[in-house]
Design a protein around this motif. Structure first.
Motif, short mmCIF file in Angstrom:
data_model
loop_
_atom_site.label_atom_id
_atom_site.label_comp_id
_atom_site.label_asym_id
_atom_site.label_seq_id
_atom_site.Cartn_x
_atom_site.Cartn_y
_atom_site.Cartn_z
N ARG A 31 1.59 2.76 -9.89
CA ARG A 31 1.05 3.77 -8.97
C ARG A 31 0.61 3.16 -7.64
NH1 ARG A 31 0.28 8.73 -11.17
NH2 ARG A 31 0.38 8.92 -13.45
N LEU A 32 0.30 1.85 -7.66
CA LEU A 32 -0.12 1.16 -6.43
C LEU A 32 1.04 0.48 -5.71
CD1 LEU A 32 -3.45 -0.44 -7.74
CD2 LEU A 32 -3.24 1.41 -6.06
N GLY A 33 2.26 0.60 -6.27
CA GLY A 33 3.43 0.02 -5.62
C GLY A 33 3.73 -1.40 -6.04
N SER A 34 3.24 -1.81 -7.19
CA SER A 34 3.50 -3.16 -7.75
C SER A 34 3.20 -4.29 -6.76
CB SER A 34 4.93 -3.25 -8.25
OG SER A 34 5.18 -2.30 -9.28
N PRO A 35 1.98 -4.35 -6.23
CA PRO A 35 1.65 -5.40 -5.24
C PRO A 35 1.77 -6.80 -5.82
CG PRO A 35 -0.35 -4.33 -6.04
CD PRO A 35 0.80 -3.52 -6.55
N TYR A 124 -4.82 -8.33 -6.68
CA TYR A 124 -3.40 -8.27 -6.36
C TYR A 124 -3.15 -7.47 -5.08
CZ TYR A 124 -1.79 -10.35 -10.78
OH TYR A 124 -1.52 -11.21 -11.82
N LEU A 125 -3.85 -6.34 -4.93
CA LEU A 125 -3.71 -5.53 -3.72
C LEU A 125 -4.12 -6.30 -2.47
CD1 LEU A 125 -5.02 -1.91 -4.44
CD2 LEU A 125 -2.78 -2.53 -3.53
N ASP A 129 -1.64 -7.23 0.56
CA ASP A 129 -1.89 -6.66 1.89
C ASP A 129 -2.05 -7.76 2.93
OD1 ASP A 129 -1.76 -4.16 0.81
OD2 ASP A 129 -3.81 -3.57 1.33
N GLU A 130 -2.68 -8.87 2.51
CA GLU A 130 -2.91 -9.98 3.44
C GLU A 130 -1.71 -10.92 3.54
OE1 GLU A 130 -5.55 -10.55 5.47
OE2 GLU A 130 -6.21 -8.55 4.84
#
Length: 420
Positions: A31-35, A124-125, A129-130
């Motif tokens: 659901r979070l886009g597999s970060p 993980y997110l 993102d970074e």
């Protein structure tokens, strides 16, 4: 959502406790886009030495110029310490914005994620993102069913020392625990293994063979000029590199071998020059692991929380401080084999002070006191760590060694006492 609201959301699931299984974490990650699959990760499991090895790797890769993520547990003094980039904890504003995204995803799930799953997803997110160049990911419990084990293609797998711990969840036999730890091995990813007993190595080799993963056994057997001083471990490795690791403890030379073998195994993908390696290793910091806090008298702090770690602590104390009286302050958990821990340290103890740590799994101080007294030990029961430390510092002989050890949750309180 602000920081306080974010933390309230994360901790609101603490009542669920630890629930082994990956289906919630896998759904949350989808659901979070597999970060987790957008960043190269070194995945680390083991009973002891995970954190020290992770800290060494993060320090070296940071020194080599890589934007390096580090995810560990537990936090010592601040939640954000659990996820860092180049040694800097995640900012509160990042926690707030990422927690909002996680809440939107979690609200759509029928079986809600646990606190640990949310924290792992947050790491993980943040790293994705970074756009970190590499992330060092430490498992929490076991490996196979740990929330971190959602990586499709890790850059490398690291397995540190494996011993009896969390036997209720992982199994009573060493081979069962090794199988759980080896559960993070994935297809083709190099596996770097701490030198350990053959039954454990056999389990790891069988799993690696099934996954077509090459195994690299890390050993300091080829190292020379090894010296243990209060400044750290000095040694020359098999490539004739003269190195200093500032972490104290005779076991750290084995953890260093694991870290160096990992760096060598990934050299083609993540090159590290020798100067950066030496400098990064020398800058490694990992609090609460045979850490020197005070020199007059000498006060050491160690997160030894199971029999294997207690054995290592005994070896360290007798190596660094032979023929010195050692007084222990101890607070441990009831499910950590405290009988065997005590037996390891009885021969070198001059006196004990017992405390009850702040945990619902704590071993009451009076239970440990009674056990030690049955072995003819000199024991004082204390109502708090602060009281125990204040009393001991006043009463201790200057030649005596004071060693505080036990569950990792006591580390922040002890370090804060000496910071003040």
């Amino acid at each position: 959502m602000n920081y306080e609201q974010a933390m309230e959301f994360i901790y609101s699931t603490s009542w669920m406790g630890s629930k082994l299984g990956l289906y919630r974490m896998e759904e949350l990650m989808r659901r979070l886009g597999s970060p987790q699959n957008r960043i190269p990760c070194i995945h680390i499991a083991g009973t002891n030495g995970k954190g020290s090895t992770a800290a060494m790797l993060a320090s070296v890769y940071t020194e080599a110029g890589y934007k390096t993520g580090l995810y560990t547990s537990p936090a010592i003094s601040y939640f954000g310490e659990r996820m860092q980039i180049n040694g800097r904890p995640i900012p509160e504003e990042a926690i707030a914005s990422l927690a909002l995204r996680m809440k939107k995803a979690a609200d759509k799930m029928e079986d809600k994620p646990t606190e640990y799953e949310l924290i792992t997803a947050l790491a993980y997110l943040y790293f994705a993102d970074e756009k970190v160049d590499i992330a060092i990911i430490e498992t929490g419990l076991g490996g196979l069913l740990d929330a971190t084990n959602v990586l499709d293609a890790p850059a490398a797998i690291v397995l540190t020392a494996i011993g009896l711990d969390h036997t209720k969840e992982l199994g009573e036999r060493l081979e069962d625990i090794a199988a759980q730890k080896a559960g993070i091995i994935k297809n083709d990813a190099p596996v770097i293994v701490y030198e350990q007993d053959e039954p454990v190595l056999s389990v790891i080799h069988n799993k690696a063979t099934a996954q077509h993963a090459p195994v690299h056994l890390a050993s300091p057997a080829g190292y020379s000029d090894i010296r243990y001083t209060i400044e750290g471990t000095h040694f020359t490795d098999e490539k004739n590199r003269t190195l200093l690791l500032p972490l104290l403890g005779t076991h750290q030379i084995h953890n260093a071998a694991v870290a160096l073998t990992t760096i060598d195994a990934l050299q083609a993908r993540f090159p590290v020059e020798e100067q950066a390696l030496a400098s990064g290793l020398a800058k490694t910091r990992w609090p609460g692991r045979f850490e020197l806090l005070h020199t007059d008298p000498i006060v050491l702090l160690d997160g030894a929380h199971n029999p294997q770690a207690a054995r290592a602590l005994k070896k360290n104390l007798t190596t660094y401080f032979p023929d010195r009286k050692i007084r222990f302050i101890v607070g441990i958990l009831a499910d950590k084999g405290y009988n065997n821990m005590a037996e390891e340290l009885l021969p070198i103890a001059s006196a004990w002070i017992t405390v009850t740590p702040d945990s619902d799994r704590a071993l009451p101080a009076h239970v440990l006191t009674r056990l030690l007294e049955e072995h003819g030990q000199s024991v004082r029961e204390s109502s708090s760590l602060r009281e125990a430390l204040s009393f001991t510092l006043k009463e201790a002989d200057p030649s005596e060694i004071l060693c505080v050890f036990g569950t990792l949750t006591i580390i922040h309180e002890v370090r804060s006492f000496f910071d003040k």
